[in-house]
Design a protein around this motif. Structure first.
Motif, PDB file in Angstrom:
ATOM      1  N   THR A 159       0.826  -1.207   0.000  1.00  0.00           N
ATOM      2  CA  THR A 159       0.000   0.000   0.000  1.00  0.00           C
ATOM      3  C   THR A 159       0.860   1.257   0.000  1.00  0.00           C
ATOM      4  OG1 THR A 159      -0.085   0.066   2.412  1.00  0.00           O
ATOM      5  CG2 THR A 159      -1.778  -1.239   1.281  1.00  0.00           C
ATOM      6  N   THR A 160       0.187   2.386  -0.128  1.00  0.00           N
ATOM      7  CA  THR A 160       0.882   3.675  -0.094  1.00  0.00           C
ATOM      8  C   THR A 160       1.616   3.872   1.224  1.00  0.00           C
ATOM      9  OG1 THR A 160      -0.785   4.646  -1.556  1.00  0.00           O
ATOM     10  CG2 THR A 160       0.583   6.166  -0.300  1.00  0.00           C
ATOM     11  N   LYS A 161       1.013   3.438   2.327  1.00  0.00           N
ATOM     12  CA  LYS A 161       1.659   3.561   3.636  1.00  0.00           C
ATOM     13  C   LYS A 161       2.959   2.774   3.692  1.00  0.00           C
ATOM     14  CE  LYS A 161      -2.474   4.441   6.443  1.00  0.00           C
ATOM     15  NZ  LYS A 161      -3.314   3.926   7.569  1.00  0.00           N
ATOM     16  N   VAL A 162       2.959   1.593   3.093  1.00  0.00           N
ATOM     17  CA  VAL A 162       4.172   0.765   3.089  1.00  0.00           C
ATOM     18  C   VAL A 162       5.269   1.447   2.275  1.00  0.00           C
ATOM     19  CG1 VAL A 162       5.160  -1.446   2.361  1.00  0.00           C
ATOM     20  CG2 VAL A 162       2.902  -1.380   3.439  1.00  0.00           C
ATOM     21  N   TYR A 163       4.920   1.959   1.104  1.00  0.00           N
ATOM     22  CA  TYR A 163       5.921   2.644   0.274  1.00  0.00           C
ATOM     23  C   TYR A 163       6.454   3.895   0.973  1.00  0.00           C
ATOM     24  CZ  TYR A 163       4.905  -0.275  -3.809  1.00  0.00           C
ATOM     25  OH  TYR A 163       4.771  -1.333  -4.673  1.00  0.00           O
ATOM     26  N   LEU A 164       5.567   4.621   1.654  1.00  0.00           N
ATOM     27  CA  LEU A 164       6.005   5.804   2.393  1.00  0.00           C
ATOM     28  C   LEU A 164       6.965   5.405   3.511  1.00  0.00           C
ATOM     29  CD1 LEU A 164       5.875   8.817   3.020  1.00  0.00           C
ATOM     30  CD2 LEU A 164       3.818   8.380   4.393  1.00  0.00           C
ATOM     31  N   ALA A 165       6.663   4.310   4.197  1.00  0.00           N
ATOM     32  CA  ALA A 165       7.547   3.833   5.262  1.00  0.00           C
ATOM     33  C   ALA A 165       8.909   3.455   4.701  1.00  0.00           C
ATOM     34  CB  ALA A 165       6.915   2.633   5.966  1.00  0.00           C
ATOM     35  N   MET A 166       8.937   2.825   3.519  1.00  0.00           N
ATOM     36  CA  MET A 166      10.214   2.469   2.881  1.00  0.00           C
ATOM     37  C   MET A 166      11.021   3.718   2.526  1.00  0.00           C
ATOM     38  SD  MET A 166      10.621  -0.842   2.658  1.00  0.00           S
ATOM     39  CE  MET A 166       9.925  -0.874   4.304  1.00  0.00           C
ATOM     40  N   PHE A 167      10.321   4.747   2.060  1.00  0.00           N
ATOM     41  CA  PHE A 167      10.986   6.011   1.729  1.00  0.00           C
ATOM     42  C   PHE A 167      11.621   6.636   2.970  1.00  0.00           C
ATOM     43  CE2 PHE A 167      10.513  10.703   1.460  1.00  0.00           C
ATOM     44  CZ  PHE A 167      11.470  10.950   0.491  1.00  0.00           C
ATOM     45  N   LEU A 168      10.888   6.655   4.081  1.00  0.00           N
ATOM     46  CA  LEU A 168      11.395   7.255   5.315  1.00  0.00           C
ATOM     47  C   LEU A 168      12.560   6.450   5.888  1.00  0.00           C
ATOM     48  CD1 LEU A 168       8.013   8.270   6.999  1.00  0.00           C
ATOM     49  CD2 LEU A 168       9.644   9.759   5.814  1.00  0.00           C
ATOM     50  N   ILE A 169      12.457   5.120   5.826  1.00  0.00           N
ATOM     51  CA  ILE A 169      13.573   4.286   6.282  1.00  0.00           C
ATOM     52  C   ILE A 169      14.786   4.507   5.392  1.00  0.00           C
ATOM     53  CG2 ILE A 169      14.391   1.908   6.577  1.00  0.00           C
ATOM     54  CD1 ILE A 169      11.575   1.117   7.363  1.00  0.00           C
ATOM     55  N   GLY A 170      14.541   4.706   4.100  1.00  0.00           N
ATOM     56  CA  GLY A 170      15.635   4.990   3.182  1.00  0.00           C
ATOM     57  C   GLY A 170      16.359   6.275   3.556  1.00  0.00           C
ATOM     58  N   ILE A 171      15.599   7.315   3.916  1.00  0.00           N
ATOM     59  CA  ILE A 171      16.220   8.571   4.357  1.00  0.00           C
ATOM     60  C   ILE A 171      17.104   8.317   5.573  1.00  0.00           C
ATOM     61  CG2 ILE A 171      15.785  10.864   5.337  1.00  0.00           C
ATOM     62  CD1 ILE A 171      13.256  11.014   3.678  1.00  0.00           C
ATOM     63  N   VAL A 177      19.084   0.312  11.310  1.00  0.00           N
ATOM     64  CA  VAL A 177      18.044   0.324  10.265  1.00  0.00           C
ATOM     65  C   VAL A 177      17.330  -1.019  10.182  1.00  0.00           C
ATOM     66  CG1 VAL A 177      19.503  -0.431   8.329  1.00  0.00           C
ATOM     67  CG2 VAL A 177      17.592   1.139   7.913  1.00  0.00           C
ATOM     68  N   GLY A 178      18.016  -2.098  10.539  1.00  0.00           N
ATOM     69  CA  GLY A 178      17.380  -3.415  10.498  1.00  0.00           C
ATOM     70  C   GLY A 178      16.170  -3.503  11.401  1.00  0.00           C
ATOM     71  N   VAL A 179      16.235  -2.850  12.545  1.00  0.00           N
ATOM     72  CA  VAL A 179      15.111  -2.851  13.481  1.00  0.00           C
ATOM     73  C   VAL A 179      13.899  -2.177  12.845  1.00  0.00           C
ATOM     74  CG1 VAL A 179      14.322  -2.107  15.757  1.00  0.00           C
ATOM     75  CG2 VAL A 179      16.695  -2.826  15.438  1.00  0.00           C
TER      76      VAL A 179
END
Length: 250
Positions: free
Chosen positions: A135-147, A156-158
């Motif tokens: 979902t959009t929330k998952v992609y947004l979370a991936m973007f924030l973790i990427g930052i 970051v693994g946690v």
């Protein structure tokens, strides 16, 4: 010459411990990044150099997973896209801050990750992953973790476990496969940013990588029960606290 030998031994030795701990628990970069700083590298150079070991260790892990028949590679690549964009932004931001600010962030992050290591992992009813679950929330979370990963990487693994396990509700074995794939893919462009700005020392990074790859290889072959894993986590926390005190007192 003796000092160079001692530094090399320290890099390989801590790399082995970090790689071993990353397999059985978490927190390897909480040891390797401060070590590079203790050896005299400026914080930003240490931050860039640490990525060399992360990339090579991730390549090794990905290879092992592929040989073991890892699945859902296409989905992991889709999750990597926002993480790559975020990591480029995070790496750029890391190069904009002062060394003092970065060291402060490092101490705060290490303290936070120490608490998260102690936090019990909740039980989640898992399910088979399909593209509809991204979902959009998952992609947004991936973007924030990427930052975050592009900026500092530590712990970051946690964060990946929190998102992939709790949001996607996939089993922890599959989480680990996704985690190493995504970390490899987003760390490569972040490493390129640090390389472009001459913030990587290959000698240090390769020695650290030799150790971390060896430690990870040993970790996956050690048969440890719950008590053994708890002992490793406890040792990790003791070492992290010692490093935090050293950072605060210097």
């Amino acid at each position: 010459m003796d000092m160079l030998i001692m530094e090399g031994v320290a890099l390989v030795g801590i790399g082995v411990i970090a790689g071993f701990i990353n397999v059985l628990s978490a927190g390897g970069s909480m040891m390797t990044l401060p070590l590079l700083m203790f050896l005299g590298l400026p914080p930003q150079v240490a931050n860039g150099t640490n990525r060399v070991a992360i990339v090579l260790q991730s390549i090794s892990a990905v290879g092992n997973f592929l040989r073991a028949g890892a699945s859902h590679i296409g989905l992991s690549l889709r999750l990597s896209v926002p993480a790559v964009v975020g990591s480029l932004l995070g790496a750029w931001l890391a190069l904009q801050v002062s060394d003092a600010f970065f060291e402060t962030v490092l101490v705060v992050v290490m303290a936070g990750c120490s608490v998260m290591l102690l936090w019990p992992q909740p039980h989640v009813a898992t399910r088979t992953l399909t593209p509809e679950h991204l979902t959009t929330k998952v992609y947004l979370a991936m973007f924030l973790i990427g930052i975050y990963g592009g900026f500092i990487q530590v712990g970051v693994g946690v964060l990946f476990i929190a998102v992939l396990y709790r949001m996607l509700r996939i089993d922890l074995a599959q989480v680990n496969v996704f985690k190493v794939f995504i970390i490899l893919i987003y760390t490569l462009p972040a490493l390129c940013v640090f390389l472009y700005h001459d913030q990587v020392r290959w000698g240090y990074g390769l020695l650290l990588a030799i150790g971390s790859m060896t430690g990870a290889w040993l970790g996956v072959r050690v048969n440890m029960g719950p008590r053994g894993a708890a002992w490793v986590k406890g040792l990790t926390l003791v070492v992290i606290i010692a490093i935090m005190l050293r950072l605060l007192l210097t």
